[in-house]
Scaffold this motif. Structure first.
Motif, PDB file in Angstrom:
ATOM      1  N   UNK A   1       1.260  -1.217  -0.093  1.00 45.28           N
ATOM      2  CA  UNK A   1      -0.246  -0.062   0.104  1.00 45.28           C
ATOM      3  C   UNK A   1       1.192   1.593  -0.174  1.00 45.28           C
ATOM      4  N   UNK A   2       0.998   2.052  -0.925  1.00 43.62           N
ATOM      5  CA  UNK A   2       1.432   2.991  -1.143  1.00 43.62           C
ATOM      6  C   UNK A   2       0.827   4.541   0.018  1.00 43.62           C
ATOM      7  N   UNK A   3       1.363   5.239   0.637  1.00 46.53           N
ATOM      8  CA  UNK A   3       0.724   6.031   1.432  1.00 46.53           C
ATOM      9  C   UNK A   3       1.444   7.573   1.430  1.00 46.53           C
ATOM     10  N   UNK A   4       0.719   8.164   1.234  1.00 50.18           N
ATOM     11  CA  UNK A   4       1.272   9.523   1.679  1.00 50.18           C
ATOM     12  C   UNK A   4       0.556  10.299   2.860  1.00 50.18           C
ATOM     13  N   UNK A   5       1.687  11.013   3.082  1.00 48.18           N
ATOM     14  CA  UNK A   5       1.502  12.094   4.663  1.00 48.18           C
ATOM     15  C   UNK A   5       1.437  13.394   4.682  1.00 48.18           C
ATOM     16  N   UNK A   6      -0.019  13.846   5.586  1.00 48.51           N
ATOM     17  CA  UNK A   6      -0.686  15.128   4.888  1.00 48.51           C
ATOM     18  C   UNK A   6      -0.508  16.192   6.505  1.00 48.51           C
ATOM     19  N   UNK A   7      -0.040  17.067   6.334  1.00 49.10           N
ATOM     20  CA  UNK A   7       0.405  17.685   7.706  1.00 49.10           C
ATOM     21  C   UNK A   7      -0.279  19.131   7.580  1.00 49.10           C
ATOM     22  N   UNK A   8      -1.060  19.792   8.603  1.00 43.34           N
ATOM     23  CA  UNK A   8      -1.666  21.122   8.560  1.00 43.34           C
ATOM     24  C   UNK A   8      -1.441  22.258   9.645  1.00 43.34           C
ATOM     25  N   UNK A   9      -0.105  22.687   9.699  1.00 40.61           N
ATOM     26  CA  UNK A   9       0.010  23.676  10.466  1.00 40.61           C
ATOM     27  C   UNK A   9      -0.871  25.217  10.561  1.00 40.61           C
ATOM     28  N   UNK A  10       0.006  25.413  12.004  1.00 38.96           N
ATOM     29  CA  UNK A  10      -1.199  26.880  12.500  1.00 38.96           C
ATOM     30  C   UNK A  10      -0.331  27.772  11.729  1.00 38.96           C
ATOM     31  N   UNK A  11       0.447  27.660  10.807  1.00 41.39           N
ATOM     32  CA  UNK A  11       0.728  28.829  10.005  1.00 41.39           C
ATOM     33  C   UNK A  11       0.410  29.008   9.057  1.00 41.39           C
ATOM     34  N   UNK A  12      -0.779  27.726   8.608  1.00 42.46           N
ATOM     35  CA  UNK A  12      -1.591  27.378   7.457  1.00 42.46           C
ATOM     36  C   UNK A  12      -0.560  27.244   6.226  1.00 42.46           C
ATOM     37  N   UNK A  13       0.390  26.039   6.345  1.00 44.33           N
ATOM     38  CA  UNK A  13       0.295  25.645   5.171  1.00 44.33           C
ATOM     39  C   UNK A  13       0.554  24.211   5.429  1.00 44.33           C
ATOM     40  N   UNK A  14       0.104  23.970   3.655  1.00 46.08           N
ATOM     41  CA  UNK A  14      -0.259  22.035   4.507  1.00 46.08           C
ATOM     42  C   UNK A  14       0.979  21.743   3.750  1.00 46.08           C
ATOM     43  N   UNK A  15       1.166  20.395   4.474  1.00 46.42           N
ATOM     44  CA  UNK A  15       2.380  19.738   4.162  1.00 46.42           C
ATOM     45  C   UNK A  15       2.190  18.700   3.548  1.00 46.42           C
ATOM     46  N   UNK A  16       2.977  18.229   2.311  1.00 45.27           N
ATOM     47  CA  UNK A  16       2.412  16.730   1.400  1.00 45.27           C
ATOM     48  C   UNK A  16       3.240  16.368   1.390  1.00 45.27           C
ATOM     49  N   UNK A  17       3.586  14.437   1.681  1.00 43.50           N
ATOM     50  CA  UNK A  17       4.921  13.886   1.463  1.00 43.50           C
ATOM     51  C   UNK A  17       4.397  12.821   0.686  1.00 43.50           C
ATOM     52  N   UNK A  18       4.948  12.429  -0.989  1.00 43.96           N
ATOM     53  CA  UNK A  18       4.129  11.347  -1.213  1.00 43.96           C
ATOM     54  C   UNK A  18       4.979  10.642  -1.666  1.00 43.96           C
ATOM     55  N   UNK A  19       5.226   9.410  -1.468  1.00 43.16           N
ATOM     56  CA  UNK A  19       5.998   8.345  -2.376  1.00 43.16           C
ATOM     57  C   UNK A  19       7.208   8.634  -3.568  1.00 43.16           C
ATOM     58  N   UNK A  20       8.090   8.067  -3.176  1.00 43.14           N
ATOM     59  CA  UNK A  20       9.200   8.478  -4.597  1.00 43.14           C
ATOM     60  C   UNK A  20       8.239   7.867  -5.803  1.00 43.14           C
ATOM     61  N   UNK A  21       8.592   8.618  -7.225  1.00 37.19           N
ATOM     62  CA  UNK A  21       7.717   7.869  -8.072  1.00 37.19           C
ATOM     63  C   UNK A  21       6.230   8.079  -7.858  1.00 37.19           C
ATOM     64  N   UNK A  22       6.047   8.885  -7.567  1.00 37.30           N
ATOM     65  CA  UNK A  22       4.541   9.766  -7.818  1.00 37.30           C
ATOM     66  C   UNK A  22       4.373  10.353  -8.402  1.00 37.30           C
ATOM     67  N   UNK A  23       2.872  10.233  -9.965  1.00 37.88           N
ATOM     68  CA  UNK A  23       3.133  11.212 -10.563  1.00 37.88           C
ATOM     69  C   UNK A  23       2.635  12.363 -10.397  1.00 37.88           C
TER      70      UNK A  23
END
Length: 79
Positions: free
Chosen positions: A1-23
């Motif tokens: 299973x491939x998964x992504x991580x999503x974080x939403x900070x109090x500074x209003x930034x959305x951080x998305x980490x995707x597996x290597x090779x994601x299109x």
């Protein structure tokens, strides 16, 4: 299973980490889904300035105990 991580900070930034090779097409779909699910605070006009940071997942190299400033035994790759 491939998964992504999503974080939403109090500074209003959305951080998305995707597996290597994601299109980019998959990232675009994911971005749309993430925004609708986490519903960052603000109206659509306000959201135009929200930073959406996309990162490719890096290889796990080591973990560090910040209190001791020492590598946690067994986590350093190649050591």
């Amino acid at each position: 299973m491939r998964t992504a991580e999503v974080h939403y900070g109090t500074d209003g930034q959305v951080n998305l980490t995707v597996p290597k090779g994601t299109k980019m097409a998959d990232i675009a779909k994911l971005q749309e889904m993430v925004i609708s699910k986490i519903n960052p605070r603000g109206c659509q006009a306000c959201l135009s300035g929200v930073h959406f940071n996309i990162r490719e997942e890096l290889e796990h190299v080591m973990k560090v105990d910040l209190d001791k400033m020492a590598t946690i035994k067994g986590t350093a790759v190649g050591h």
